[in-house]
Design a protein around this motif. Sequence first.
Motif, PDB file in Angstrom:
ATOM      1  N   ASN A 136      -4.174  -8.920  -9.032  1.00 53.81           N
ATOM      2  CA  ASN A 136      -3.090  -9.264  -8.098  1.00 53.81           C
ATOM      3  C   ASN A 136      -1.752  -8.754  -8.636  1.00 53.81           C
ATOM      4  OD1 ASN A 136      -1.850 -10.326  -5.860  1.00 53.81           O
ATOM      5  ND2 ASN A 136      -1.939 -12.456  -6.517  1.00 53.81           N
ATOM      6  N   ASP A 137      -1.766  -7.489  -9.050  1.00 48.29           N
ATOM      7  CA  ASP A 137      -0.593  -6.876  -9.690  1.00 48.29           C
ATOM      8  C   ASP A 137      -0.422  -5.466  -9.140  1.00 48.29           C
ATOM      9  OD1 ASP A 137       1.303  -5.736 -11.368  1.00 48.29           O
ATOM     10  OD2 ASP A 137       0.542  -6.735 -13.153  1.00 48.29           O
ATOM     11  N   ASP A 138       0.648  -5.252  -8.389  1.00 48.51           N
ATOM     12  CA  ASP A 138       0.828  -3.948  -7.740  1.00 48.51           C
ATOM     13  C   ASP A 138       1.184  -2.822  -8.702  1.00 48.51           C
ATOM     14  OD1 ASP A 138       3.484  -4.446  -8.398  1.00 48.51           O
ATOM     15  OD2 ASP A 138       4.117  -4.835  -6.330  1.00 48.51           O
ATOM     16  N   ARG A 139       1.508  -3.136  -9.942  1.00 47.01           N
ATOM     17  CA  ARG A 139       1.934  -2.098 -10.883  1.00 47.01           C
ATOM     18  C   ARG A 139       0.825  -1.089 -11.172  1.00 47.01           C
ATOM     19  NH1 ARG A 139       4.211  -5.695 -15.698  1.00 47.01           N
ATOM     20  NH2 ARG A 139       2.277  -6.792 -15.134  1.00 47.01           N
ATOM     21  N   PHE A 140      -0.419  -1.543 -11.206  1.00 50.46           N
ATOM     22  CA  PHE A 140      -1.519  -0.619 -11.494  1.00 50.46           C
ATOM     23  C   PHE A 140      -1.584   0.487 -10.448  1.00 50.46           C
ATOM     24  CE2 PHE A 140      -2.973  -4.533 -13.621  1.00 50.46           C
ATOM     25  CZ  PHE A 140      -3.222  -4.029 -14.888  1.00 50.46           C
ATOM     26  N   PHE A 141      -1.519   0.102  -9.179  1.00 53.26           N
ATOM     27  CA  PHE A 141      -1.635   1.086  -8.105  1.00 53.26           C
ATOM     28  C   PHE A 141      -0.419   2.007  -8.074  1.00 53.26           C
ATOM     29  CE2 PHE A 141      -1.893   2.369  -3.536  1.00 53.26           C
ATOM     30  CZ  PHE A 141      -3.133   2.983  -3.618  1.00 53.26           C
ATOM     31  N   LYS A 142       0.735   1.481  -8.399  1.00 55.43           N
ATOM     32  CA  LYS A 142       1.943   2.307  -8.397  1.00 55.43           C
ATOM     33  C   LYS A 142       1.925   3.332  -9.528  1.00 55.43           C
ATOM     34  CE  LYS A 142       4.922  -1.191  -6.277  1.00 55.43           C
ATOM     35  NZ  LYS A 142       6.045  -2.144  -6.496  1.00 55.43           N
ATOM     36  N   GLN A 178       4.237 -10.730   4.700  1.00 52.49           N
ATOM     37  CA  GLN A 178       3.325 -11.868   4.788  1.00 52.49           C
ATOM     38  C   GLN A 178       2.640 -12.124   3.444  1.00 52.49           C
ATOM     39  OE1 GLN A 178       0.823 -11.898   8.397  1.00 52.49           O
ATOM     40  NE2 GLN A 178       1.882 -10.038   9.040  1.00 52.49           N
ATOM     41  N   VAL A 179       2.258 -13.361   3.243  1.00 48.23           N
ATOM     42  CA  VAL A 179       1.510 -13.761   2.052  1.00 48.23           C
ATOM     43  C   VAL A 179       0.242 -14.461   2.516  1.00 48.23           C
ATOM     44  CG1 VAL A 179       1.496 -15.192  -0.019  1.00 48.23           C
ATOM     45  CG2 VAL A 179       3.594 -14.006   0.656  1.00 48.23           C
ATOM     46  N   PHE A 180      -0.891 -14.097   1.929  1.00 45.90           N
ATOM     47  CA  PHE A 180      -2.179 -14.638   2.332  1.00 45.90           C
ATOM     48  C   PHE A 180      -2.805 -15.361   1.146  1.00 45.90           C
ATOM     49  CE2 PHE A 180      -1.159 -10.962   4.826  1.00 45.90           C
ATOM     50  CZ  PHE A 180      -1.528 -11.297   6.122  1.00 45.90           C
ATOM     51  N   THR A 181      -3.304 -16.568   1.406  1.00 47.78           N
ATOM     52  CA  THR A 181      -3.967 -17.346   0.363  1.00 47.78           C
ATOM     53  C   THR A 181      -5.471 -17.147   0.490  1.00 47.78           C
ATOM     54  OG1 THR A 181      -2.212 -19.005   0.390  1.00 47.78           O
ATOM     55  CG2 THR A 181      -4.308 -19.631  -0.630  1.00 47.78           C
ATOM     56  N   ILE A 182      -6.059 -16.573  -0.542  1.00 44.96           N
ATOM     57  CA  ILE A 182      -7.498 -16.292  -0.554  1.00 44.96           C
ATOM     58  C   ILE A 182      -8.073 -16.818  -1.861  1.00 44.96           C
ATOM     59  CG2 ILE A 182      -9.272 -14.508  -0.430  1.00 44.96           C
ATOM     60  CD1 ILE A 182      -7.244 -12.716   0.973  1.00 44.96           C
ATOM     61  N   GLY A 183      -9.020 -17.730  -1.746  1.00 44.75           N
ATOM     62  CA  GLY A 183      -9.637 -18.297  -2.946  1.00 44.75           C
ATOM     63  C   GLY A 183      -8.657 -19.013  -3.841  1.00 44.75           C
ATOM     64  N   GLY A 184      -7.628 -19.591  -3.244  1.00 47.53           N
ATOM     65  CA  GLY A 184      -6.645 -20.336  -4.015  1.00 47.53           C
ATOM     66  C   GLY A 184      -5.543 -19.495  -4.621  1.00 47.53           C
ATOM     67  N   ALA A 185      -5.579 -18.179  -4.405  1.00 45.27           N
ATOM     68  CA  ALA A 185      -4.545 -17.283  -4.943  1.00 45.27           C
ATOM     69  C   ALA A 185      -3.760 -16.660  -3.791  1.00 45.27           C
ATOM     70  CB  ALA A 185      -5.175 -16.192  -5.802  1.00 45.27           C
ATOM     71  N   ASP A 186      -2.477 -16.426  -4.017  1.00 48.52           N
ATOM     72  CA  ASP A 186      -1.627 -15.819  -2.995  1.00 48.52           C
ATOM     73  C   ASP A 186      -1.563 -14.305  -3.195  1.00 48.52           C
ATOM     74  OD1 ASP A 186      -1.044 -18.295  -1.895  1.00 48.52           O
ATOM     75  OD2 ASP A 186       0.762 -18.569  -3.119  1.00 48.52           O
ATOM     76  N   TYR A 187      -1.810 -13.580  -2.110  1.00 48.07           N
ATOM     77  CA  TYR A 187      -1.764 -12.117  -2.135  1.00 48.07           C
ATOM     78  C   TYR A 187      -0.757 -11.638  -1.098  1.00 48.07           C
ATOM     79  CZ  TYR A 187      -6.216 -12.534  -4.637  1.00 48.07           C
ATOM     80  OH  TYR A 187      -7.192 -12.857  -5.531  1.00 48.07           O
ATOM     81  N   ASP A 188       0.121 -10.712  -1.512  1.00 44.58           N
ATOM     82  CA  ASP A 188       1.086 -10.191  -0.537  1.00 44.58           C
ATOM     83  C   ASP A 188       0.467  -9.028   0.238  1.00 44.58           C
ATOM     84  OD1 ASP A 188       1.252  -7.882  -2.131  1.00 44.58           O
ATOM     85  OD2 ASP A 188       3.057  -8.572  -3.158  1.00 44.58           O
ATOM     86  N   GLY A 189       1.229  -8.531   1.214  1.00 42.01           N
ATOM     87  CA  GLY A 189       0.713  -7.485   2.088  1.00 42.01           C
ATOM     88  C   GLY A 189       0.355  -6.204   1.366  1.00 42.01           C
TER      89      GLY A 189
END
Length: 206
Positions: A97-103, A38-49
């Motif tokens: 909004n970048d999963d690389r940091f957490f990985k 799923q993709v969620f739009t919050i504050g005009g930005a799209d965030y994935d699950g």
Amino acid sequence: MTKGTDVSDKKINGKLKMALELGPVVLFFAAYVKLKDQVFTIGGADYDGFILATAGFVPLMILSTLALWKLTGKLSKMQIVTLVLVVVFGGLSVWFNDDRFFKMKPTLIYLLFGGVLGIGLLRGQSYLKFAMEEMLPLEQEGWMILTRRLCGFFLALAVLNEAIWRTQTTEIWVYFKTFGLSAAVFLFFMTQGSIFQTYGLDEEEG
């Protein structure tokens, strides 16, 4: 028990301790599985699950660590460092909004722990002994052998995490992080039985 006993002697139910330590990881995995497509739009930005699961994981990790501290009266250096890296890199992943940091977080954790153990070894010391002596009473030689092995193991895990997240899908990395790394640590200590048998101290000696 003497009057001077401090809060560091507090005991906690083993099942509750395990729930607090593993709960955030289990909930992160469950949230990711539910939200991954799923993709969620919050504050005009799209965030994935994955990003949303990470956003939930960070406060859960903070709360569970604070609960452990409240109930036991202490936190290990490993718990503190892990929490700081979760907050910093989890926060960066959500903020940018970048999963690389957490990985990258497991890589840095294992590099840090492996590096600290390595520095101790270069000085002829086992920093692992300072952290775990109460739980694992061993002769000095046993500590040095275990420390050398664990240092190499941590560095290998750091390399492995980098290889997985850079070459595989997010879903594969999540499964690897949730189950693979935990299983690897468990198996490592399960295979060190010869050290505990050879260099373990009896209760009277300890």
